[in-house]
Design a protein around this motif. Structure first.
Motif, PDB file in Angstrom:
ATOM      1  N   LEU A  19       0.958  -1.515   0.196  1.00 13.64           N
ATOM      2  CA  LEU A  19      -0.294   0.424   0.056  1.00 13.64           C
ATOM      3  C   LEU A  19       1.031   1.358  -0.283  1.00 13.64           C
ATOM      4  N   SER A  20       0.115   2.103  -0.729  1.00 13.67           N
ATOM      5  CA  SER A  20       1.168   3.271  -0.246  1.00 13.67           C
ATOM      6  C   SER A  20       0.156   4.716  -0.267  1.00 13.67           C
ATOM      7  N   CYS A  21       0.923   6.126   0.398  1.00 13.80           N
ATOM      8  CA  CYS A  21      -0.028   6.729   1.041  1.00 13.80           C
ATOM      9  C   CYS A  21       0.608   7.923   0.647  1.00 13.80           C
ATOM     10  N   ALA A  22       0.286   8.429  -0.424  1.00 14.45           N
ATOM     11  CA  ALA A  22       1.253   9.880  -0.623  1.00 14.45           C
ATOM     12  C   ALA A  22       0.358  11.046  -0.065  1.00 14.45           C
ATOM     13  N   ALA A  23       1.227  11.964   0.160  1.00 23.30           N
ATOM     14  CA  ALA A  23       0.941  13.256   0.692  1.00 23.30           C
ATOM     15  C   ALA A  23       1.098  14.732  -0.578  1.00 23.30           C
ATOM     16  N   SER A  24      -0.560  15.164  -0.855  1.00 24.89           N
ATOM     17  CA  SER A  24      -0.135  16.107  -1.421  1.00 24.89           C
ATOM     18  C   SER A  24      -1.209  17.670  -1.102  1.00 24.89           C
ATOM     19  N   GLY A  25      -1.353  18.572  -1.056  1.00 24.37           N
ATOM     20  CA  GLY A  25      -1.033  20.202  -1.176  1.00 24.37           C
ATOM     21  C   GLY A  25      -0.548  20.612  -0.005  1.00 24.37           C
ATOM     22  N   ARG A  26      -0.004  19.560   1.634  1.00 25.18           N
ATOM     23  CA  ARG A  26       0.710  20.068   2.234  1.00 25.18           C
ATOM     24  C   ARG A  26       2.202  18.833   2.991  1.00 25.18           C
ATOM     25  N   SER A  27       3.078  18.928   3.202  1.00 22.43           N
ATOM     26  CA  SER A  27       4.167  18.000   3.318  1.00 22.43           C
ATOM     27  C   SER A  27       3.409  17.372   4.395  1.00 22.43           C
ATOM     28  N   PHE A  28       4.198  16.181   5.208  1.00 25.39           N
ATOM     29  CA  PHE A  28       3.364  15.263   5.983  1.00 25.39           C
ATOM     30  C   PHE A  28       5.259  15.077   6.594  1.00 25.39           C
ATOM     31  N   ASN A  29       6.187  15.440   6.537  1.00 25.87           N
ATOM     32  CA  ASN A  29       7.119  14.679   6.682  1.00 25.87           C
ATOM     33  C   ASN A  29       7.630  15.178   8.237  1.00 25.87           C
ATOM     34  N   SER A  30       7.386  16.246   8.442  1.00 27.35           N
ATOM     35  CA  SER A  30       7.117  16.330   9.892  1.00 27.35           C
ATOM     36  C   SER A  30       6.009  15.544  11.068  1.00 27.35           C
ATOM     37  N   TYR A  31       5.713  14.294  10.895  1.00 24.76           N
ATOM     38  CA  TYR A  31       4.288  14.200  11.219  1.00 24.76           C
ATOM     39  C   TYR A  31       4.324  12.316  11.079  1.00 24.76           C
ATOM     40  N   THR A  32       4.123  11.952  12.095  1.00 21.87           N
ATOM     41  CA  THR A  32       4.599  10.394  12.212  1.00 21.87           C
ATOM     42  C   THR A  32       2.633  10.002  11.829  1.00 21.87           C
ATOM     43  N   MET A  33       2.994   8.851  11.248  1.00 20.73           N
ATOM     44  CA  MET A  33       2.205   8.639  10.011  1.00 20.73           C
ATOM     45  C   MET A  33       2.332   7.627  10.603  1.00 20.73           C
ATOM     46  N   GLY A  34       0.419   6.730  10.523  1.00 22.25           N
ATOM     47  CA  GLY A  34      -0.164   5.163  10.869  1.00 22.25           C
ATOM     48  C   GLY A  34      -0.934   4.801   9.077  1.00 22.25           C
ATOM     49  N   TRP A  35      -0.533   4.017   9.855  1.00 21.68           N
ATOM     50  CA  TRP A  35      -1.486   3.123   8.760  1.00 21.68           C
ATOM     51  C   TRP A  35      -2.685   2.470   9.535  1.00 21.68           C
TER      52      TRP A  35
END
Length: 127
Positions: A19-35
């Motif tokens: 699975l992939s989850c791509a960010a657009s509009g703003r960056s999520f690089n500073s955030y924890t990401m969860g599935w």
């Protein structure tokens, strides 16, 4: 749309999906990401989470050793490699972005702390 999840589908038991989850509009690089995943009639539950720089990862007991979460900060994309899939992994899978930057701690598994969600991608494990 700020988080776009993709990669779901129908797979036989023992198979793999990514699975992939791509960010657009703003960056999520500073955030924890969860599935997370949600099966019919059940609550949304954590599958895996990764902190902002990829140095910390946590997995639900039910997927530990079979699933791998990773992120590509250049592409602002988070992945979930799912191996040895079982019928009980069947669910809609959602990626989420934590609401507070540089935060992981005891909140990574709690949906209430995630402020942004992808649209979900269906994973069906069946023969």
């Amino acid at each position: 749309v700020q988080l776009q999840a993709s990669g779901g589908g129908l797979v036989q038991p023992g198979g793999s999906l990514r699975l992939s989850c791509a960010a657009s509009g703003r960056s999520f690089n500073s955030y924890t990401m969860g599935w997370f995943r949600q099966a019919p009639g059940k609550e949304r539950e954590i599958v895996a989470a990764i902190n902002w720089n990829g140095g910390t990862k946590k997995y639900a007991d039910s997927v530990a050793g079979r699933f791998l979460i990773s992120r590509d900060r250049d592409k602002d994309t988070v992945y979930l490699q799912m191996n040895s899939l079982k019928p009980e992994d069947t669910a809609v899978y959602y990626c989420g972005g934590h609401g507070r930057p540089y935060t992981f701690g005891s909140t990574y598994y709690d949906t209430r702390y995630y402020s942004d969600w992808g649209q979900g991608t269906l994973v069906t494990v069946s023969s």
